[in-house]
Design a protein around this motif. Structure first.
Motif: not given
Length: 344
Positions: A30-32, A38-39, A131-132, A137-138
């Motif tokens: 889950i990309p953030v 990006k984290v 939320w995209n 991704e968040v």
């Protein structure tokens, strides 16, 4: 025909079996992103009851929030100077400052990491969470923060003076102009030589002009903080000679401090060109010698209630004579000269 049917069935089953791990792995990621960046997580975020849980320390550090873990009570806490939050593993009751908040999903352990509800944590520190759906991704947007704007300033003749740009009228008249967007002035009026003498005229053309006192007076009237810039380049290894001479360094620190204490709020040290040709042990010596100068000057200025700013090359420049970590401990502020540098 039956054998052909069974063969196709077996192929389909095997294809499904081998695709399951890849599909599961894809669903776990889950990309953030925080402000578009990006984290990186060593343990991937998970979704529990429709809520995204993320590793606590990674998300806190990405938001520049100080974190703490109490293993006795299994409690995590974080604070940024204004807001403090506290959560406990397995407990749906969380605290933001003195307010109690009921979580839909409690924090939990996963693969040796503490995972916390992403939306609660981010919004607790006034971030916007979205939320995209197009990229799955968040997206987190951090709140706007106050920014200090330093204007590098030199007063020249009537054709080249930046007085008009700042104060809105021709020298020596002044109005509000752009003074409402500038917090401090870095005044490029000083230099040093190899013996540590403080100069008001440098080899590069920087100088303290006539009428400089009126700049300080006008800036003070608009609440603008002023720093004296001490600028020099390492032409003919002049700076190396200065830094290698302990007496010259001491003399420079004393002269700069005395001038700053009389007229300014701090010093902006801008010594350029260190570490161009040195490598290995020699390069380390150059870095250490500049760090010693910065540390001695910072200590001297701080004893007078003044600050030290360092203006130095970008880390990807050709000039490697700067230990950024050590200098960060000595100086109050570091300004990176990032203009004209491309990413490498």
């Amino acid at each position: 025909m039956k054998r052909l049917f069974l063969t196709f069935t077996l192929i389909a089953v095997l294809a499904g079996v081998f695709s399951l791990p890849a599909l599961a792995q894809e669903q776990q990621e889950i990309p953030v992103r925080i402000d578009g960046l990006k984290v990186t997580f060593d343990v991937q975020p998970v979704i529990r009851n429709g809520r995204t849980l993320v590793p606590f320390r990674a998300i806190a550090e990405a938001l520049n929030v100080k974190v703490n873990w109490d293993s006795t009570t299994q409690t995590v806490s974080a604070e940024d100077g204004k807001t403090t939050i506290r959560l406990q593993i397995g407990n749906k009751i969380a605290y933001r400052n003195q307010s109690t908040i009921i979580l839909e999903v409690p924090p939990q352990f996963l693969n040796g990491r503490t995972l916390i509800p992403l939306r609660f944590f981010s919004e607790a520190f006034n971030c916007k969470v979205e939320w995209n759906s197009s990229n799955n991704e968040v997206m987190i947007t951090s709140p706007h923060k106050d920014m200090t704007v330093a204007g590098f300033y030199a007063l020249g003749d009537s054709n080249t003076s930046s007085w008009t740009n700042l104060f809105g009228k021709a020298y020596p008249e002044h109005t509000l102009g752009n003074t409402d967007v500038v917090n401090e002035l870095a005044l490029g009026w000083y230099a040093v030589d190899a013996e540590g003498n403080l100069l008001t005229r440098s080899r590069t053309g920087w100088q303290r002009p006539s009428g400089w006192e009126s700049v300080l007076s006008a800036a003070g009237g608009y609440g603008i903080r002023t720093e004296m810039v001490v600028h020099e380049v390492n032409r003919e290894s002049m700076l190396n000679k200065l830094l290698e001479n302990d007496e010259a360094v001491k003399h420079a620190v004393e002269g700069i401090t005395a001038e700053a204490a009389q007229y300014y709020s701090g010093v902006n040290l801008n010594l350029e060109g260190l570490g161009l040709s040195e490598t290995g042990e020699q390069l380390m010596q150059v870095q250490n010698s500049f760090t010693r100068l910065a540390a001695q000057l910072a200590e001297s200025l701080h004893s007078r209630g003044l600050t030290l700013t360092l203006t130095i090359h970008a880390p990807n420049s050709a000039y490697k004579g700067y230990d950024y970590t050590a200098l960060g401990r000595a100086a109050d502020i570091i300004i990176i000269m990032a203009y004209d540098y491309g990413a490498k």
